[in-house]
Design a protein around this motif. Sequence first.
Motif, PDB file in Angstrom:
ATOM      1  N   ALA A  38       0.837  -1.208   0.000  1.00 17.83           N
ATOM      2  CA  ALA A  38       0.000   0.000   0.000  1.00 17.83           C
ATOM      3  C   ALA A  38       0.873   1.259   0.000  1.00 17.83           C
ATOM      4  O   ALA A  38       0.555   2.245  -0.661  1.00 17.83           O
ATOM      5  N   TRP A  39       1.980   1.238   0.733  1.00 20.59           N
ATOM      6  CA  TRP A  39       2.909   2.369   0.714  1.00 20.59           C
ATOM      7  C   TRP A  39       3.505   2.517  -0.671  1.00 20.59           C
ATOM      8  O   TRP A  39       3.642   3.623  -1.189  1.00 20.59           O
ATOM      9  N   TYR A  40       3.910   1.393  -1.252  1.00 15.60           N
ATOM     10  CA  TYR A  40       4.509   1.417  -2.594  1.00 15.60           C
ATOM     11  C   TYR A  40       3.546   2.058  -3.584  1.00 15.60           C
ATOM     12  O   TYR A  40       3.954   2.864  -4.419  1.00 15.60           O
ATOM     13  N   ASP A  41       2.273   1.719  -3.490  1.00 18.56           N
ATOM     14  CA  ASP A  41       1.249   2.271  -4.370  1.00 18.56           C
ATOM     15  C   ASP A  41       1.230   3.800  -4.292  1.00 18.56           C
ATOM     16  O   ASP A  41       1.237   4.496  -5.302  1.00 18.56           O
ATOM     17  N   VAL A  42       1.244   4.332  -3.075  1.00 20.03           N
ATOM     18  CA  VAL A  42       1.240   5.792  -2.890  1.00 20.03           C
ATOM     19  C   VAL A  42       2.555   6.403  -3.380  1.00 20.03           C
ATOM     20  O   VAL A  42       2.557   7.418  -4.088  1.00 20.03           O
ATOM     21  N   LEU A  43       3.677   5.794  -3.023  1.00 17.69           N
ATOM     22  CA  LEU A  43       4.980   6.314  -3.449  1.00 17.69           C
ATOM     23  C   LEU A  43       5.101   6.331  -4.973  1.00 17.69           C
ATOM     24  O   LEU A  43       5.658   7.275  -5.548  1.00 17.69           O
ATOM     25  N   GLY A  53       4.344  17.216  -6.408  1.00 10.31           N
ATOM     26  CA  GLY A  53       3.529  16.331  -5.590  1.00 10.31           C
ATOM     27  C   GLY A  53       2.087  16.308  -6.054  1.00 10.31           C
ATOM     28  O   GLY A  53       1.768  16.722  -7.167  1.00 10.31           O
ATOM     29  N   LEU A  54       1.231  15.818  -5.186  1.00  5.04           N
ATOM     30  CA  LEU A  54      -0.197  15.707  -5.476  1.00  5.04           C
ATOM     31  C   LEU A  54      -1.009  16.225  -4.310  1.00  5.04           C
ATOM     32  O   LEU A  54      -0.606  16.069  -3.160  1.00  5.04           O
ATOM     33  N   ARG A  55      -2.160  16.809  -4.614  1.00  7.41           N
ATOM     34  CA  ARG A  55      -3.113  17.119  -3.557  1.00  7.41           C
ATOM     35  C   ARG A  55      -3.584  15.790  -2.975  1.00  7.41           C
ATOM     36  O   ARG A  55      -3.637  14.784  -3.665  1.00  7.41           O
ATOM     37  N   MET A  56      -3.961  15.801  -1.718  1.00  6.53           N
ATOM     38  CA  MET A  56      -4.412  14.567  -1.079  1.00  6.53           C
ATOM     39  C   MET A  56      -5.579  13.953  -1.857  1.00  6.53           C
ATOM     40  O   MET A  56      -5.657  12.744  -2.005  1.00  6.53           O
ATOM     41  N   VAL A  63      -4.538   6.137  -6.300  1.00  3.00           N
ATOM     42  CA  VAL A  63      -4.053   4.883  -5.728  1.00  3.00           C
ATOM     43  C   VAL A  63      -4.990   3.743  -6.071  1.00  3.00           C
ATOM     44  O   VAL A  63      -6.183   3.921  -6.242  1.00  3.00           O
ATOM     45  N   VAL A  64      -4.403   2.581  -6.157  1.00  5.86           N
ATOM     46  CA  VAL A  64      -5.134   1.404  -6.583  1.00  5.86           C
ATOM     47  C   VAL A  64      -5.617   0.589  -5.392  1.00  5.86           C
ATOM     48  O   VAL A  64      -6.703   0.041  -5.406  1.00  5.86           O
ATOM     49  N   LEU A  65      -4.843   0.533  -4.346  1.00  3.67           N
ATOM     50  CA  LEU A  65      -5.098  -0.459  -3.312  1.00  3.67           C
ATOM     51  C   LEU A  65      -5.919   0.016  -2.124  1.00  3.67           C
ATOM     52  O   LEU A  65      -6.747  -0.718  -1.634  1.00  3.67           O
ATOM     53  N   SER A  66      -5.692   1.197  -1.632  1.00  6.10           N
ATOM     54  CA  SER A  66      -6.279   1.570  -0.346  1.00  6.10           C
ATOM     55  C   SER A  66      -6.889   2.968  -0.380  1.00  6.10           C
ATOM     56  O   SER A  66      -6.590   3.799   0.453  1.00  6.10           O
ATOM     57  N   ARG A  67      -7.756   3.206  -1.304  1.00  3.88           N
ATOM     58  CA  ARG A  67      -8.332   4.537  -1.462  1.00  3.88           C
ATOM     59  C   ARG A  67      -8.942   5.068  -0.164  1.00  3.88           C
ATOM     60  O   ARG A  67      -8.816   6.234   0.159  1.00  3.88           O
ATOM     61  N   THR A  68      -9.594   4.214   0.587  1.00  6.11           N
ATOM     62  CA  THR A  68     -10.265   4.659   1.810  1.00  6.11           C
ATOM     63  C   THR A  68      -9.292   4.982   2.938  1.00  6.11           C
ATOM     64  O   THR A  68      -9.662   5.648   3.891  1.00  6.11           O
ATOM     65  N   SER A  71      -5.429   8.997   3.647  1.00 10.07           N
ATOM     66  CA  SER A  71      -4.952   9.996   4.608  1.00 10.07           C
ATOM     67  C   SER A  71      -4.066   9.346   5.667  1.00 10.07           C
ATOM     68  O   SER A  71      -2.976   9.850   5.975  1.00 10.07           O
ATOM     69  N   ARG A  72      -4.507   8.213   6.201  1.00 15.37           N
ATOM     70  CA  ARG A  72      -3.693   7.500   7.199  1.00 15.37           C
ATOM     71  C   ARG A  72      -2.404   6.967   6.586  1.00 15.37           C
ATOM     72  O   ARG A  72      -1.349   7.014   7.223  1.00 15.37           O
ATOM     73  N   LEU A  73      -2.491   6.451   5.358  1.00 14.82           N
ATOM     74  CA  LEU A  73      -1.292   5.948   4.685  1.00 14.82           C
ATOM     75  C   LEU A  73      -0.262   7.050   4.496  1.00 14.82           C
ATOM     76  O   LEU A  73       0.927   6.857   4.760  1.00 14.82           O
ATOM     77  N   VAL A  74      -0.717   8.199   4.043  1.00 17.10           N
ATOM     78  CA  VAL A  74       0.218   9.311   3.832  1.00 17.10           C
ATOM     79  C   VAL A  74       0.809   9.741   5.167  1.00 17.10           C
ATOM     80  O   VAL A  74       2.014  10.012   5.250  1.00 17.10           O
ATOM     81  N   ASP A  75       0.023   9.786   6.222  1.00 18.13           N
ATOM     82  CA  ASP A  75       0.562  10.126   7.544  1.00 18.13           C
ATOM     83  C   ASP A  75       1.627   9.118   7.989  1.00 18.13           C
ATOM     84  O   ASP A  75       2.650   9.498   8.564  1.00 18.13           O
TER      85      ASP A  75
END
Length: 151
Positions: A38-43, A53-56, A63-68, A71-75
Amino acid sequence: MSDPKIGLEAWRAMLLAHSTAVRAIETDVRRGGTVPLAWYDVLLELNAAGAKGLRMREVADRVVLSRTRVSRLVDELVRAGLVTKRPEPDDRRVSWAVITDEGVRALRETAPVYLRSIEQHFSAHVTDEEAAVLGKALLRVAEHGQSLRLD
């Protein structure tokens, strides 16, 4: 498509294949000692966006895996030093996410494991022709969904 049964069977097969392949790839990435999938997907998306960069909201859309959980993933990525967040100067409700140099290194370390795993758990089981048809058809479905703005 005229036969709903064929469509339903294809839908079920897509869901089963997705679930099975993603679990196997997650396992391979975890065993490889790299960042979680999931981190790899965001990175991957932040790296493609470049220095701006991108707006949140854009991260969530891409992202493909953890759209919901974006915010927590980015944190989590911020705490790990792989991403920085900064507010939009003109609108404090908007935050930008930007990959750091350490995030780029983590992405590069994970990529070989990720690509090998895709080959093992997906590509090895379909011909090039099948992959081309699948890709074209599934992108058409995705584009339709994007046109609906399903939020």
